[in-house]
Design a protein around this motif. Structure first.
Motif, short mmCIF file in Angstrom:
data_model
loop_
_atom_site.label_atom_id
_atom_site.label_comp_id
_atom_site.label_asym_id
_atom_site.label_seq_id
_atom_site.Cartn_x
_atom_site.Cartn_y
_atom_site.Cartn_z
N THR A 172 0.84 -1.20 0.00
CA THR A 172 0.00 0.00 0.00
C THR A 172 0.88 1.25 0.00
N LYS A 173 0.69 2.08 -0.99
CA LYS A 173 1.43 3.34 -1.09
C LYS A 173 0.41 4.49 -1.07
N LEU A 174 0.39 5.22 0.02
CA LEU A 174 -0.51 6.36 0.15
C LEU A 174 0.27 7.64 -0.12
N HIS A 175 -0.35 8.55 -0.87
CA HIS A 175 0.29 9.82 -1.17
C HIS A 175 -0.78 10.89 -1.34
N SER A 176 -0.35 12.15 -1.39
CA SER A 176 -1.30 13.27 -1.45
C SER A 176 -2.05 13.33 -2.77
N GLY A 177 -1.55 12.69 -3.81
CA GLY A 177 -2.26 12.66 -5.08
C GLY A 177 -3.57 11.89 -5.01
N GLN A 178 -3.76 11.10 -3.94
CA GLN A 178 -4.98 10.33 -3.75
C GLN A 178 -6.03 11.12 -2.96
N SER A 179 -5.70 12.34 -2.57
CA SER A 179 -6.63 13.17 -1.81
C SER A 179 -7.77 13.64 -2.69
N LEU A 180 -8.77 14.23 -2.04
CA LEU A 180 -9.96 14.69 -2.75
C LEU A 180 -9.63 15.84 -3.69
N SER A 181 -10.24 15.80 -4.88
CA SER A 181 -9.99 16.88 -5.83
C SER A 181 -11.24 17.31 -6.59
N THR A 182 -12.28 16.47 -6.62
CA THR A 182 -13.50 16.83 -7.34
C THR A 182 -14.67 16.96 -6.38
N GLY A 183 -15.72 17.60 -6.84
CA GLY A 183 -16.92 17.76 -6.03
C GLY A 183 -17.55 16.44 -5.67
N ALA A 184 -17.54 15.50 -6.59
CA ALA A 184 -18.12 14.18 -6.33
C ALA A 184 -17.34 13.46 -5.22
N GLU A 185 -16.03 13.60 -5.24
CA GLU A 185 -15.22 12.97 -4.20
C GLU A 185 -15.49 13.60 -2.84
N TYR A 186 -15.63 14.93 -2.81
CA TYR A 186 -15.95 15.61 -1.55
C TYR A 186 -17.30 15.15 -1.02
N THR A 187 -18.27 14.99 -1.92
CA THR A 187 -19.60 14.53 -1.52
C THR A 187 -19.53 13.12 -0.95
N ALA A 188 -18.75 12.26 -1.59
CA ALA A 188 -18.64 10.87 -1.13
C ALA A 188 -17.98 10.79 0.25
N MET A 189 -17.03 11.66 0.53
CA MET A 189 -16.30 11.61 1.80
C MET A 189 -16.94 12.45 2.90
N ARG A 190 -17.99 13.20 2.57
CA ARG A 190 -18.57 14.14 3.53
C ARG A 190 -19.03 13.48 4.83
N HIS A 191 -19.61 12.29 4.74
CA HIS A 191 -20.17 11.64 5.92
C HIS A 191 -19.25 10.55 6.49
N ILE A 192 -18.04 10.49 6.02
CA ILE A 192 -17.09 9.50 6.52
C ILE A 192 -16.31 10.11 7.68
N PRO A 193 -16.35 9.48 8.86
CA PRO A 193 -15.71 10.05 10.07
C PRO A 193 -14.21 9.77 10.12
N TYR A 194 -13.46 10.30 9.16
CA TYR A 194 -12.03 10.01 9.06
C TYR A 194 -11.27 10.49 10.30
N CYS A 195 -11.48 11.73 10.70
CA CYS A 195 -10.75 12.29 11.85
C CYS A 195 -11.08 11.54 13.14
N GLU A 196 -12.34 11.20 13.33
CA GLU A 196 -12.74 10.48 14.53
C GLU A 196 -12.12 9.09 14.55
N ALA A 197 -12.07 8.44 13.39
CA ALA A 197 -11.47 7.11 13.29
C ALA A 197 -9.99 7.17 13.61
N ILE A 198 -9.31 8.19 13.12
CA ILE A 198 -7.88 8.35 13.40
C ILE A 198 -7.66 8.59 14.90
N GLY A 199 -8.52 9.39 15.52
CA GLY A 199 -8.40 9.64 16.96
C GLY A 199 -8.55 8.37 17.78
N SER A 200 -9.51 7.53 17.42
CA SER A 200 -9.70 6.27 18.13
C SER A 200 -8.51 5.33 17.93
N LEU A 201 -8.00 5.30 16.71
CA LEU A 201 -6.83 4.46 16.44
C LEU A 201 -5.59 4.99 17.16
#
Length: 157
Positions: free
Chosen positions: A5-34
């Protein structure tokens, strides 16, 4: 995380559809718990936590999938425990550096100290300097491990 697995900043959100898809995903909360799990009970996820934490400002779906894989790993290993005993009570330390330099050319180094085969002190963090060679990165990692042990007042290790 899987080694491939190679994660990089090029995989970050860039389009409106991607922002909409990630809007309800609790990424920050999940990172805090981890982060709590990494610090309190699961030092083995420290490297993965460091990697996915780099994308808190603008995570993409590949980053979220990596977080989900960490949770799946924790679920599969929830019955495993650290066991002390079976070996002499000796402090043993290990230090290492990742082989793949990140986008900013700073290596990630870590160390772990074990007593009776169980981890009692560990760390994983991005180095503050840009190393020109892997050997230099390895020396920096070893220096941080030794510095930590000496700051704790451990004499024989």
């Amino acid at each position: 995380m899987e080694p491939s697995t190679k994660l990089h900043s090029g995989q970050s959100l860039s389009t409106g559809a991607e922002y909409t898809a990630m809007r309800h995903i609790p990424y920050c909360e999940a990172i805090g718990s981890l982060m709590y799990a990494s610090l309190a009970t699961h030092p083995n996820i420290s490297y993965a936590m460091t990697t996915v934490s780099c994308f808190l400002n603008n995570p993409g779906m590949p980053h979220w999938e990596a977080v989900r894989r960490i949770y799946c790993y924790l679920l599969r290993t929830k019955d495993l425990r650290l066991m002390y005993g079976g070996a002499p009570s000796v402090l043993v330390g290990y230090a290492d550096t990742d082989g793949s330099m990140a986008e900013d050319r700073k290596a990630i180094s870590g160390y772990a100290f074990l007593i009776d085969g169980g981890a009692v002190l560990w760390s994983s963090k991005k180095q503050e300097i840009v190393s020109l060679t892997m050997t230099e990165s390895e020396y920096v990692a070893a220096m941080h491990a030794v510095e930590t042990v000496l700051s704790l007042g451990v004499q024989d290790w």
